[in-house]
Design an enzyme around this catalytic site. Sequence first.
Site, short mmCIF file in Angstrom:
data_model
loop_
_atom_site.label_atom_id
_atom_site.label_comp_id
_atom_site.label_asym_id
_atom_site.label_seq_id
_atom_site.Cartn_x
_atom_site.Cartn_y
_atom_site.Cartn_z
N CYS A 146 0.80 -1.23 0.00
CA CYS A 146 0.00 0.00 0.00
C CYS A 146 0.84 1.28 0.00
O CYS A 146 0.44 2.30 -0.58
CB CYS A 146 -0.93 0.04 1.22
SG CYS A 146 -1.66 -1.56 1.63
N CYS A 149 1.74 3.69 -3.12
CA CYS A 149 0.78 4.63 -3.70
C CYS A 149 0.22 5.62 -2.66
O CYS A 149 -0.08 6.76 -2.98
CB CYS A 149 -0.39 3.88 -4.33
SG CYS A 149 0.11 3.01 -5.82
N HIS A 150 0.02 5.13 -1.42
CA HIS A 150 -0.67 5.99 -0.44
C HIS A 150 0.30 6.70 0.51
O HIS A 150 -0.15 7.57 1.26
CB HIS A 150 -1.66 5.15 0.37
CG HIS A 150 -2.75 4.56 -0.47
ND1 HIS A 150 -3.81 5.30 -0.94
CD2 HIS A 150 -2.93 3.31 -0.96
CE1 HIS A 150 -4.60 4.51 -1.67
NE2 HIS A 150 -4.09 3.31 -1.70
N MET A 187 -6.65 1.19 -8.35
CA MET A 187 -6.53 0.45 -7.08
C MET A 187 -6.71 -1.03 -7.37
O MET A 187 -7.74 -1.47 -7.89
CB MET A 187 -7.63 0.95 -6.14
CG MET A 187 -7.84 0.10 -4.90
SD MET A 187 -6.60 0.42 -3.64
CE MET A 187 -7.03 -0.89 -2.48
N HIS A 425 6.04 11.43 -10.08
CA HIS A 425 6.18 9.98 -9.99
C HIS A 425 7.25 9.46 -10.95
O HIS A 425 8.42 9.45 -10.63
CB HIS A 425 4.82 9.33 -10.24
CG HIS A 425 4.81 7.86 -9.97
ND1 HIS A 425 4.94 7.35 -8.71
CD2 HIS A 425 4.72 6.79 -10.80
CE1 HIS A 425 4.94 6.02 -8.76
NE2 HIS A 425 4.80 5.66 -10.03
N HIS A 467 1.09 7.56 -16.63
CA HIS A 467 2.13 6.68 -16.09
C HIS A 467 3.08 6.36 -17.24
O HIS A 467 2.94 5.33 -17.91
CB HIS A 467 1.49 5.41 -15.51
CG HIS A 467 2.42 4.65 -14.62
ND1 HIS A 467 3.41 3.84 -15.10
CD2 HIS A 467 2.54 4.61 -13.27
CE1 HIS A 467 4.08 3.31 -14.08
NE2 HIS A 467 3.57 3.77 -12.96
FE1 DHE Z 1 7.28 1.04 -10.15
C1 DHE Z 1 9.55 2.56 -12.25
C2 DHE Z 1 7.36 3.74 -8.12
C3 DHE Z 1 4.58 -0.18 -8.48
C4 DHE Z 1 7.53 -1.84 -11.89
N1 DHE Z 1 8.23 2.84 -10.22
C5 DHE Z 1 9.13 3.27 -11.16
C6 DHE Z 1 9.62 4.56 -10.78
C7 DHE Z 1 9.00 4.89 -9.61
C8 DHE Z 1 8.13 3.81 -9.25
C9 DHE Z 1 9.17 6.16 -8.80
C10 DHE Z 1 10.63 5.38 -11.55
C11 DHE Z 1 12.01 5.00 -11.13
C12 DHE Z 1 13.06 5.78 -11.88
O1 DHE Z 1 12.88 6.04 -13.06
O2 DHE Z 1 14.06 6.15 -11.28
N2 DHE Z 1 6.13 1.67 -8.59
C13 DHE Z 1 6.36 2.80 -7.90
C14 DHE Z 1 5.39 2.93 -6.84
O3 DHE Z 1 5.37 3.81 -5.93
C15 DHE Z 1 4.36 1.91 -7.09
C16 DHE Z 1 3.17 2.62 -7.75
C17 DHE Z 1 3.77 1.23 -5.87
C18 DHE Z 1 4.72 0.46 -5.02
O4 DHE Z 1 4.33 0.04 -3.94
O5 DHE Z 1 5.86 0.25 -5.40
C19 DHE Z 1 5.07 1.03 -8.10
N3 DHE Z 1 6.24 -0.72 -10.16
C20 DHE Z 1 5.18 -1.01 -9.41
C21 DHE Z 1 4.69 -2.33 -9.67
O6 DHE Z 1 3.72 -2.90 -9.09
C22 DHE Z 1 5.52 -2.90 -10.75
C23 DHE Z 1 4.67 -3.12 -11.99
C24 DHE Z 1 6.15 -4.23 -10.40
C25 DHE Z 1 6.85 -4.19 -9.09
O7 DHE Z 1 8.03 -3.92 -9.11
O8 DHE Z 1 6.24 -4.42 -8.09
C26 DHE Z 1 6.52 -1.78 -10.97
N4 DHE Z 1 8.34 0.47 -11.78
C27 DHE Z 1 8.33 -0.79 -12.30
C28 DHE Z 1 9.27 -0.85 -13.40
C29 DHE Z 1 9.85 0.42 -13.52
C30 DHE Z 1 9.24 1.22 -12.49
C31 DHE Z 1 9.53 -2.08 -14.26
C32 DHE Z 1 10.92 0.88 -14.51
C33 DHE Z 1 10.32 1.19 -15.85
C34 DHE Z 1 11.36 1.47 -16.90
O9 DHE Z 1 11.13 1.04 -18.05
O10 DHE Z 1 12.36 2.13 -16.60
#
Ligand code: DHE
Length: 630
Positions: A146, A149-150, A187, A425, A467
């Site tokens: 959680c 996002c929150h 969500m 983000h 996103h």
């Molecule tokens: Fe991510 C990138 C934050 C959930 C997979 N994710 C990012 C970035 C942020 C972020 C700030 C950019 C980083 C950067 O560029 O320096 N992600 C978050 C969250 O806060 C969020 C919404 C909720 C959480 O609890 O983490 C979240 N993210 C996810 C997922 O559920 C994903 C699909 C799978 C996982 O890891 O749990 C996921 N996020 C990714 C991926 C990237 C990413 C694969 C990089 C994308 C790219 O092509 O560079």
Amino acid sequence: MRAWNLRLWLVICGIGLLATSCGSSSKGSSAAAGEEVFQQRCSACHTIGNGKLVGPDLAGVTTRHDVEWLNSWITDPAAFAKTDPAAGDLFTGAMPSLGLSPREVDSVIAYLDSNRDVAVGAPTDGPRELSAAEFDQASGIYFNRCAGCHGTLRAGATGPNIQPDTTREIGTAGIETILTNGLPGGMPAWGKSGILSADEIELMANFVQMDPPTPPPLDLAQIKDSWSLMVPVADRPTEPQTSRDWQNYFGVILRDAGQVAIIDGDSKEPVAILDTGFAVHILRSSATGRYFIAVGRDGRVTMIDLWTKTPQIVAQVQGCFDARSVEGSKYQGYEDKYIVEGCYWPPQYVVFDGQTLEPLVMRGILSPDVNGKELEEVRVASIVASHFDPTWVMGLKESGYVGIVDYSQPDFPLVEKIPADLYLHDGGWDHTGRYFLIAANARNKLEVIDVKTKQLVGEVETGDTPHPGRGANWEDPEYGWVFATTHLGEGKLTLVGADPVGHPEYAWKVVREVQIPGTGSLFLKTHPGSPWVWMDTPMSNVIEESHQVCVYSKEKMVLEKCFPIADHGRVVHFEYNRAGDEVWVSVWDKKGEIVIFDDATLTEKARITGDWLVTPTGKFNVYNTAHDVY
Ligand code: DHE
């Protein structure tokens, strides 16, 4: 029969297939069918007689609105709100068009009418007491599922504020419904997708109505204690020890296994599976590509050397308790010299030596937001490394500033804070690497930062919760260079003019919007040599949509097609191989797969499977990640 009831009866009985039940039963087959639709599509936000959830209690709604009104409202609330004053007053933007067929809409109305005499319920039931063990368990689940996002302190960011004032209004039953079924804006349906059990949902519904625990700080001394150097630099090879094309390796995150698989992009064989630790989130490549740097949600940073015969972990450190981003120094003369980790908690960034991960500096980022409001939580979101000067550019989520860290200075200070908008983000470079476009996703905007002049030069409303991931850049036949994003909250690809030199009239404006079936998109990707832009919709609560990929044609300027590539899991995230002629896509599931497409023909070329492929999410090609190809 009153006039309204008669009309309802006529409408419902006019549908031939449903006619058998009419006149015979108080809750005939159409109402029964409607109950099913209601449970699946409406009950995340509404109850009938159990009080307000996200939306109002619908007990007696058919006594307040007639059938035509309800029909128009349920079919397309946003459109109806423009033409009907009562609907306009009611519409807050939260009620989505559910895409129900006319028959489903009629059946839902019949179901609502079968409950016309039910009384509106009292809104809340308070939380029950939790034992210390339950509170700890719930804190862990909150952190894993959680907080991203929150927010750690629940003040909201990508997701809404869920502090006790808000959650107590919704009540335990309402929160359980939301946690089970999800909400249309992104969500997740934690219950329906089997990720949280009914007991865990009940626990969390109570936990989020209580004050959040205060998370501890993490100082430089503690960070230094966590550092381990497994292979000193002197013991590492001075040139690649493998005959494989290591620059075409893919680092694949095996999220729930706490591992990273290194896969040879040519042979498609796994060359190493490395234990990097809890819920790895992303990988970045060092400037030369030699090292992969992984960051886990627990803030652990892991350095993987790709020059050894088999890739191996050479150093590890924990700079945060909670983190999502990491990046290397990429400016000429600083290649592979430093690594920066951005924390979600505590509010800080940490700089490490780029060869050993030895912690060098930790700097706090807590400050009031762009409007002067005092904050208790500021998280580092996306970080990019400038190719023009020795700086990292980072989104400081809650504060709405884009920070610039100068790594040529001894203490790695935050030299600029450029005011943008709240809840920054994810984002990436434009095609020149001069402009950084980052989503203020809860504000439905992309913020455009000119890192040369260090100014905000554009703010673009793109749609519901953009996103972009790293985004996608290409030359549109009409508008010149564009930067594109998909959205979590609506099925839309938005192209933003990103050519202030060639096409200044379109710069930082929406130039094209393309509908895609399904909300819940997380990523899109293209390659300079490709005619396509690939998009996913893994967070759609419509199962079929979470299995699909969609492809936009850059030349034809239309959506080419969407097609399913799995019958299980969520299809997520794209990466090209080094040559740019193959696209890799993850099937994010316990029984995970990687599906590889021939980019020219859009046909499946290979499918990587195996017991080791547990919950693959992000994939990072060494060459493309080191050179910011997207
Ligand atoms: Fe991510 C990138 C934050 C959930 C997979 N994710 C990012 C970035 C942020 C972020 C700030 C950019 C980083 C950067 O560029 O320096 N992600 C978050 C969250 O806060 C969020 C919404 C909720 C959480 O609890 O983490 C979240 N993210 C996810 C997922 O559920 C994903 C699909 C799978 C996982 O890891 O749990 C996921 N996020 C990714 C991926 C990237 C990413 C694969 C990089 C994308 C790219 O092509 O560079």
